[in-house]
Design a protein around this motif. Structure first.
Motif, PDB file in Angstrom:
ATOM      1  N   ILE A 135      14.981  -2.170   3.354  1.00  0.00           N
ATOM      2  CA  ILE A 135      15.178  -0.707   3.328  1.00  0.00           C
ATOM      3  C   ILE A 135      14.472  -0.069   4.516  1.00  0.00           C
ATOM      4  O   ILE A 135      15.026   0.816   5.176  1.00  0.00           O
ATOM      5  CB  ILE A 135      14.675  -0.098   1.990  1.00  0.00           C
ATOM      6  CG1 ILE A 135      15.496  -0.609   0.803  1.00  0.00           C
ATOM      7  CG2 ILE A 135      14.655   1.433   2.046  1.00  0.00           C
ATOM      8  CD1 ILE A 135      16.896  -0.087   0.697  1.00  0.00           C
ATOM      9  N   ASP A 136      13.272  -0.524   4.839  1.00  0.00           N
ATOM     10  CA  ASP A 136      12.545   0.006   5.998  1.00  0.00           C
ATOM     11  C   ASP A 136      13.290  -0.277   7.304  1.00  0.00           C
ATOM     12  O   ASP A 136      13.354   0.575   8.190  1.00  0.00           O
ATOM     13  CB  ASP A 136      11.128  -0.566   6.065  1.00  0.00           C
ATOM     14  CG  ASP A 136      10.199   0.038   5.019  1.00  0.00           C
ATOM     15  OD1 ASP A 136      10.535   1.113   4.455  1.00  0.00           O
ATOM     16  OD2 ASP A 136       9.139  -0.563   4.756  1.00  0.00           O
ATOM     17  N   ILE A 137      13.858  -1.476   7.424  1.00  0.00           N
ATOM     18  CA  ILE A 137      14.650  -1.803   8.616  1.00  0.00           C
ATOM     19  C   ILE A 137      15.858  -0.877   8.702  1.00  0.00           C
ATOM     20  O   ILE A 137      16.177  -0.356   9.772  1.00  0.00           O
ATOM     21  CB  ILE A 137      15.094  -3.282   8.590  1.00  0.00           C
ATOM     22  CG1 ILE A 137      13.895  -4.192   8.830  1.00  0.00           C
ATOM     23  CG2 ILE A 137      16.201  -3.541   9.618  1.00  0.00           C
ATOM     24  CD1 ILE A 137      14.161  -5.662   8.553  1.00  0.00           C
ATOM     25  N   MET A 138      16.525  -0.663   7.574  1.00  0.00           N
ATOM     26  CA  MET A 138      17.682   0.233   7.564  1.00  0.00           C
ATOM     27  C   MET A 138      17.267   1.648   7.972  1.00  0.00           C
ATOM     28  O   MET A 138      17.976   2.317   8.724  1.00  0.00           O
ATOM     29  CB  MET A 138      18.346   0.226   6.182  1.00  0.00           C
ATOM     30  CG  MET A 138      19.013  -1.105   5.850  1.00  0.00           C
ATOM     31  SD  MET A 138      19.619  -1.218   4.136  1.00  0.00           S
ATOM     32  CE  MET A 138      21.086  -0.176   4.236  1.00  0.00           C
ATOM     33  N   LYS A 139      16.099   2.093   7.513  1.00  0.00           N
ATOM     34  CA  LYS A 139      15.605   3.414   7.904  1.00  0.00           C
ATOM     35  C   LYS A 139      15.290   3.466   9.397  1.00  0.00           C
ATOM     36  O   LYS A 139      15.525   4.485  10.046  1.00  0.00           O
ATOM     37  CB  LYS A 139      14.368   3.779   7.083  1.00  0.00           C
ATOM     38  CG  LYS A 139      14.699   4.153   5.649  1.00  0.00           C
ATOM     39  CD  LYS A 139      13.438   4.499   4.875  1.00  0.00           C
ATOM     40  CE  LYS A 139      13.751   4.933   3.461  1.00  0.00           C
ATOM     41  NZ  LYS A 139      12.527   5.308   2.710  1.00  0.00           N
ATOM     42  N   GLU A 140      14.767   2.377   9.956  1.00  0.00           N
ATOM     43  CA  GLU A 140      14.515   2.319  11.398  1.00  0.00           C
ATOM     44  C   GLU A 140      15.819   2.429  12.179  1.00  0.00           C
ATOM     45  O   GLU A 140      15.834   2.933  13.304  1.00  0.00           O
ATOM     46  CB  GLU A 140      13.802   1.026  11.779  1.00  0.00           C
ATOM     47  CG  GLU A 140      12.339   0.998  11.396  1.00  0.00           C
ATOM     48  CD  GLU A 140      11.657  -0.304  11.773  1.00  0.00           C
ATOM     49  OE1 GLU A 140      12.056  -0.914  12.803  1.00  0.00           O
ATOM     50  OE2 GLU A 140      10.752  -0.719  11.040  1.00  0.00           O
ATOM     51  N   LEU A 141      16.908   1.960  11.571  1.00  0.00           N
ATOM     52  CA  LEU A 141      18.233   2.062  12.176  1.00  0.00           C
ATOM     53  C   LEU A 141      18.884   3.419  11.894  1.00  0.00           C
ATOM     54  O   LEU A 141      20.071   3.611  12.127  1.00  0.00           O
ATOM     55  CB  LEU A 141      19.139   0.927  11.666  1.00  0.00           C
ATOM     56  CG  LEU A 141      18.721  -0.475  12.093  1.00  0.00           C
ATOM     57  CD1 LEU A 141      19.519  -1.530  11.331  1.00  0.00           C
ATOM     58  CD2 LEU A 141      18.872  -0.646  13.595  1.00  0.00           C
ATOM     59  N   LYS A 142      18.088   4.341  11.377  1.00  0.00           N
ATOM     60  CA  LYS A 142      18.493   5.742  11.115  1.00  0.00           C
ATOM     61  C   LYS A 142      19.289   5.945   9.833  1.00  0.00           C
ATOM     62  O   LYS A 142      20.013   6.925   9.687  1.00  0.00           O
ATOM     63  CB  LYS A 142      19.268   6.344  12.293  1.00  0.00           C
ATOM     64  CG  LYS A 142      18.585   6.212  13.627  1.00  0.00           C
ATOM     65  CD  LYS A 142      17.307   6.994  13.672  1.00  0.00           C
ATOM     66  CE  LYS A 142      16.699   6.920  15.064  1.00  0.00           C
ATOM     67  NZ  LYS A 142      15.288   6.717  15.063  1.00  0.00           N
ATOM     68  N   ALA A 143      19.174   5.036   8.872  1.00  0.00           N
ATOM     69  CA  ALA A 143      19.834   5.240   7.579  1.00  0.00           C
ATOM     70  C   ALA A 143      18.990   6.229   6.764  1.00  0.00           C
ATOM     71  O   ALA A 143      17.807   5.976   6.524  1.00  0.00           O
ATOM     72  CB  ALA A 143      19.960   3.923   6.829  1.00  0.00           C
ATOM     73  N   PRO A 144      19.572   7.337   6.327  1.00  0.00           N
ATOM     74  CA  PRO A 144      18.825   8.349   5.574  1.00  0.00           C
ATOM     75  C   PRO A 144      18.717   7.973   4.088  1.00  0.00           C
ATOM     76  O   PRO A 144      19.290   8.615   3.210  1.00  0.00           O
ATOM     77  CB  PRO A 144      19.659   9.613   5.780  1.00  0.00           C
ATOM     78  CG  PRO A 144      21.063   9.091   5.909  1.00  0.00           C
ATOM     79  CD  PRO A 144      20.941   7.771   6.618  1.00  0.00           C
ATOM     80  N   ILE A 145      17.977   6.907   3.815  1.00  0.00           N
ATOM     81  CA  ILE A 145      17.891   6.381   2.447  1.00  0.00           C
ATOM     82  C   ILE A 145      16.778   7.071   1.676  1.00  0.00           C
ATOM     83  O   ILE A 145      15.667   7.229   2.169  1.00  0.00           O
ATOM     84  CB  ILE A 145      17.646   4.857   2.465  1.00  0.00           C
ATOM     85  CG1 ILE A 145      18.795   4.146   3.175  1.00  0.00           C
ATOM     86  CG2 ILE A 145      17.465   4.322   1.058  1.00  0.00           C
ATOM     87  CD1 ILE A 145      18.550   2.672   3.406  1.00  0.00           C
ATOM     88  N   GLU A 146      17.121   7.464   0.457  1.00  0.00           N
ATOM     89  CA  GLU A 146      16.151   8.030  -0.479  1.00  0.00           C
ATOM     90  C   GLU A 146      16.358   7.354  -1.826  1.00  0.00           C
ATOM     91  O   GLU A 146      17.403   6.750  -2.069  1.00  0.00           O
ATOM     92  CB  GLU A 146      16.368   9.542  -0.644  1.00  0.00           C
ATOM     93  CG  GLU A 146      16.165  10.322   0.639  1.00  0.00           C
ATOM     94  CD  GLU A 146      16.469  11.805   0.469  1.00  0.00           C
ATOM     95  OE1 GLU A 146      16.996  12.207  -0.606  1.00  0.00           O
ATOM     96  OE2 GLU A 146      16.191  12.556   1.407  1.00  0.00           O
ATOM     97  N   TYR A 147      15.370   7.476  -2.683  1.00  0.00           N
ATOM     98  CA  TYR A 147      15.525   6.958  -4.041  1.00  0.00           C
ATOM     99  C   TYR A 147      15.705   8.136  -4.978  1.00  0.00           C
ATOM    100  O   TYR A 147      14.912   9.073  -4.983  1.00  0.00           O
ATOM    101  CB  TYR A 147      14.320   6.118  -4.464  1.00  0.00           C
ATOM    102  CG  TYR A 147      14.550   5.436  -5.794  1.00  0.00           C
ATOM    103  CD1 TYR A 147      15.367   4.315  -5.871  1.00  0.00           C
ATOM    104  CD2 TYR A 147      14.007   5.939  -6.965  1.00  0.00           C
ATOM    105  CE1 TYR A 147      15.621   3.698  -7.084  1.00  0.00           C
ATOM    106  CE2 TYR A 147      14.251   5.329  -8.179  1.00  0.00           C
ATOM    107  CZ  TYR A 147      15.055   4.215  -8.232  1.00  0.00           C
ATOM    108  OH  TYR A 147      15.311   3.603  -9.432  1.00  0.00           O
TER     109      TYR A 147
END
Length: 103
Positions: A44-56
């Motif tokens: 999830i952190d890698i995806m966020k580094e790739l600019k994915a706006p992930i929230e729970y």
């Protein structure tokens, strides 16, 4: 199988589950994917580094995208537009080579 490909496939699978809002809790997601909860958070952190706006989202118990995004990794066949077709010289070069070989 190459480790990079495995990681990309894992990201793609998590992406699909996020889009369906069906990841479940981090523990559920880790269990479903056969990896540890720590690994889930690393991906999830890698995806966020790739600019994915992930929230729970605690109400639906799922990771979600805060904004509409698209994720694709790989090579895809693309149709050339008219300007791109004009810049391709492979066809003309092949014709000239064919004429040279015919002599």
């Amino acid at each position: 199988m190459n480790i990079i490909i495995k990681h990309i496939e894992l990201i793609e699978r998590i992406d699909r589950l996020i889009r369906m809002q069906a990841t479940g809790s981090p523990v559920d997601l880790a269990s479903r994917l056969g990896i540890s909860r720590a690994q889930i958070y690393r991906v999830i952190d890698i995806m966020k580094e790739l600019k994915a706006p992930i929230e729970y989202d605690f109400t639906i118990q799922s990771f979600v995208y805060a904004e509409s995004v698209d994720f694709r990794f790989g090579f895809y066949i693309k149709d050339l537009d008219s300007n791109e077709l004009k810049s391709v010289s492979g066809g003309n070069s092949f014709k000239r080579l064919h004429l040279l070989l015919a002599v």
